[in-house]
Design a protein around this motif. Sequence first.
Motif, mmCIF file in Angstrom:
data_model
loop_
_atom_site.group_PDB
_atom_site.id
_atom_site.type_symbol
_atom_site.label_atom_id
_atom_site.label_comp_id
_atom_site.label_asym_id
_atom_site.label_seq_id
_atom_site.Cartn_x
_atom_site.Cartn_y
_atom_site.Cartn_z
ATOM 1 N N TYR A 31 8.994 4.751 10.828
ATOM 2 C CA TYR A 31 8.604 3.584 10.208
ATOM 3 C C TYR A 31 7.323 3.453 9.650
ATOM 4 O O TYR A 31 6.379 4.381 10.116
ATOM 5 N N SER A 32 6.863 2.690 8.903
ATOM 6 C CA SER A 32 5.472 2.512 8.497
ATOM 7 C C SER A 32 5.453 0.944 7.770
ATOM 8 O O SER A 32 6.259 0.420 7.261
ATOM 9 N N ILE A 33 4.060 0.650 8.279
ATOM 10 C CA ILE A 33 3.612 -0.974 7.801
ATOM 11 C C ILE A 33 3.054 -0.699 6.518
ATOM 12 O O ILE A 33 1.992 -0.386 6.136
ATOM 13 N N ARG A 63 -0.475 -0.699 -4.662
ATOM 14 C CA ARG A 63 -1.989 -0.205 -4.531
ATOM 15 C C ARG A 63 -1.797 1.138 -4.054
ATOM 16 O O ARG A 63 -0.896 1.560 -3.106
ATOM 17 N N ILE A 64 -2.698 1.977 -4.021
ATOM 18 C CA ILE A 64 -2.995 3.387 -3.522
ATOM 19 C C ILE A 64 -4.319 3.422 -3.253
ATOM 20 O O ILE A 64 -5.177 3.470 -3.799
ATOM 21 N N GLU A 78 1.021 -1.246 -0.100
ATOM 22 C CA GLU A 78 0.116 0.030 0.224
ATOM 23 C C GLU A 78 1.066 1.316 -0.033
ATOM 24 O O GLU A 78 1.655 1.659 0.837
ATOM 25 N N LEU A 79 1.113 1.897 -1.134
ATOM 26 C CA LEU A 79 1.985 3.086 -1.405
ATOM 27 C C LEU A 79 1.738 4.218 -0.437
ATOM 28 O O LEU A 79 2.567 4.862 -0.237
ATOM 29 N N ILE A 133 8.483 6.568 -5.967
ATOM 30 C CA ILE A 133 8.368 6.142 -4.584
ATOM 31 C C ILE A 133 9.123 4.594 -4.919
ATOM 32 O O ILE A 133 9.969 4.261 -4.104
ATOM 33 N N MET A 134 8.704 4.060 -5.884
ATOM 34 C CA MET A 134 9.072 2.784 -6.396
ATOM 35 C C MET A 134 10.359 2.347 -6.602
ATOM 36 O O MET A 134 10.982 1.505 -6.344
#
Lengths: 737, 235
Positions: free
Chosen positions: A334-336, A349-350, A286-287, A302-303
């Motif tokens: 941090y981010s999950i 996905r966004i 999940e972007l 981002i990718m």
Amino acid sequence: MVVQNFIFVELTEEEIKEARRMLGREPNTLELAMIDAEWSEHCSYKSSKSILKLLPTKGPRVVIGPGYDAGAIDVGDGYVVTLHIESHNHPSAIDPYGGAATGIGGVLRDILCMGTRPIALLDSLRFGNIEESAHSRWLFRHVVSGISDYGNCVGVPTIAGEVEFDDCFERNCLVDVVCLGLSKINDLVLAEAKHPGDSAILVGGSTGRDGIHGVTFASRVLTEKSDKERSAVQIPDPFMKKLIIEATLEAIATGHVRGLKDLGGGGITCGLSEMADKGGCGIDLELSKVHLREKDLDPVEIMISESQERMVFIVEKGHERDVCEVFEKYELPYSIIGRVTDGGNLIVRIKGVDLANLPVKIVANAPIILRKAIEPDYIKRLKTVGDPGIPKDLSPVLLKMLSCPSIASKGWVYEQYDHEVGIRTVVKPGKGDASVLRLPNGSFLAIKVDGNSKHCYIDPYNGAAGCLAEACRNLVSVGAEPLAFVDHLQFGDPGNPEVFWTFSEAVRGLSDFSKALGLPCIGGKVSFYNEDIVQKMAIKPSPAIAAIGRIERQEWITTMNFKHEGDYIVIVGETKSEMGGSEYYEYIHGVVGGNAPKVNSIKEKAAMDSVKEAIRRGIVKSVHDLSKGGMAVALAEMCMSGGMGASIDYSKVPAENLRVDEILFSETYGRFLLEVDNAHVNELLELMRKRVSFGVIGKIEEGSLDFSFGDKRLLSISIEDLKDAWTNSISRCMGEV
Amino acid sequence: MMKISVIQFPGSNCDFDTVHVLNNVMKVRADLVWYKSEDLRGYDAVILPGGFSYGDRLRAGIIAAYSPVMREVKKMAEDGYPVLGICNGFQILVEAGLLPGALLRNSSLKFVCKWVNLSVVSNKSVFTKKLREGDVLKMPIAHNEGRYFIEESDLKEYYRKRQVVLKYTDDKGRVSELSNPNGSIDGIAGICNDEGNVLGLMPHPERASEGLLSPFNSDDGRLVFSSMIEYMSGR
């Protein structure tokens, strides 16, 4: 956010066609960008894979071989060391400080993501002529300062290395960095996502626009526009890295980290697709969760962004909190960002809308390219180059050799590195042929990195094998048994069949020699496109080999400084007329060509085994291997570091009909110098007899280094004069003395 | 039993080394204490280890000087407990106002890592009780901002009060330009407060406490720790 319609893609028409065929449909722009990054030469090894297969990778102590971020070797009592080598050549060529620093950052992450604590760094550097070129001095100064600032701050000692200077590196300098890690064998973590339901957590630096297209930038030659591509170089942050190191090791200690990968080349795309591919799973990403430095980054950016200081953790489902508490302690963002799935796809996905959906098998496995290899014309031409005349007076020649930047003391470099932090460094830079670290189980680890582009240019097969041989001799000299190596293979454009021939010859040489020694290759790296089209110059073939060895007992640790006046000096191994690529030919005479040294794996092994045995029996006091500058330089180094002189009768050197300059300066492989006292000399000679060629060539004396042929004195130079030439040469080049 | 706290700031990197030497070489109890701690009760001494707290941002040591634990460190200093700052720890003590002077960038403008000779100028501090004035010690340095500076006029006063503890010298104890690795005024490598319970030094005693790690097979760094331990046990 929308996917931009226009992106730069380095893939060839055929590769795009192949991607289309494998997918069964047209990839969209984001998908194409992801494939472009992962199929770059840098990430995929598409040109080199078929040749690299030749290298032996198995051995009784190999815990993890090639294919992961680092290799791992069992060092006994439940401990492993991990080893990896990386380069940051292109970035360092345009931004020497940032390029070198982020090179350190990258190799540290490779070691860390195996779950091991980085305990040592080494660097292997190649620049143009610093005596004449201001540009090369600029690169050299800032590369060293980038390594120094990053390595010192992050608290990992830089304990060894080597530096070579050659015109071919004028614009395309080479910056190789080696990192060694340590952990308990049970704490190793692999870059795998194999439990559906687990969470993917992105930790560390925020994702921004630095390092966009870094891998594709690194997968082509340098041009006159390269200086404008500084945005492809990432921004170093050693403080963040230090926090990441401590947080990662603490997170692993929770027992809930099931996979770990650093984000380097190719960014999130490579990190996630490779982990999913290795674990046989997929990942839903999940972007919108990725923490960004700038709000308006589009999905492509981002990718593929290579922003530094980021790691992806695969964390056991239900235990995310335990791990995230560690990140909070260190105040690390941090981010999950995703979840491991039992499908085989990487889905981006966004807010629930699919942007990309690619089978990881396709992304992570670029089609292999079989390259043509043709022996270059220059190889034959160089063999026929005539011998230069013998200079009348060899005293100034020896002094000039000692001041040659490739030979002179590297104190200017290593004094800028903290080589003590961690309090493991037993043999420090400049004191032995390799550096030695103590391990927690009471044994010791020796490590060294070596290269020789001058030999490899004239004879890539023997030159590459010779680099490995030198690294092993260096380990043996300090009392170690070589255990394993990693290689960094640096060449020009692989699309040029002549360049590709030198590459495959070098791998063949390494492979044959390592098989003969029974030494496994546990990892490595390939760096192509080291060419500068402004000067129409490819670098000389430049493998850099880092090898590690184990020393079981403290009393076996041996250094190179002469210890006692009156002791005998013994040379092991035969000296041959192999002057091609020697510093003597190139630096003194300006001659490039001739016969470069050849490896003889049987003799090399016999010499190493005899020296190892002599050390273990406790009958030699100092050992030094012969390499750049040959016997005369090696003797001078032993004299200078011991503060003692030596009297040498070079008629005693095993050699057939050699000229005096050949005996002094030939760089023939398979040779060592030993110091032995009167009480043990007969035992040593007995040990050597029937196994190796050797000669008792002289004695340690006070004050000066003298060479004679029988009674006929050739030259005599005081230790002070030797030191003056050798010690400050590089500082002088850099305008500091 | 006596207990020593070794403070861990974000970016400290000699913290583990210092604890290792105290626990395994000196055989005393030492704990790592995270910089957010606001309670050092129960500890008999505190050590600020070397490293790069906050990545040396803004100025070496300054951000750490304002961290929560430093209020406690100041209290311990006032109460007469031994407080030792090594390298970055010295920089923090100076920034926190616990020691006089400033630590500037090395005169070479480069980081320098090497073994040096240090002469004991004064054994006034609790960390040098077991040393004799004039002794020459061997320890390594590793720093970029280690050039000690203080106004000449103040220097006299610190000499008079015997606060100048260590100087970079040659192996005979002589100060010269060659023996001064960073351009420190008078070759000063370590200085203490008037009471003698707070010491800052740029060299690393924890790297010089085991013969195996010394090119000279020396362990002079132990004397700093054993002086501190002896003082603590007599307190």
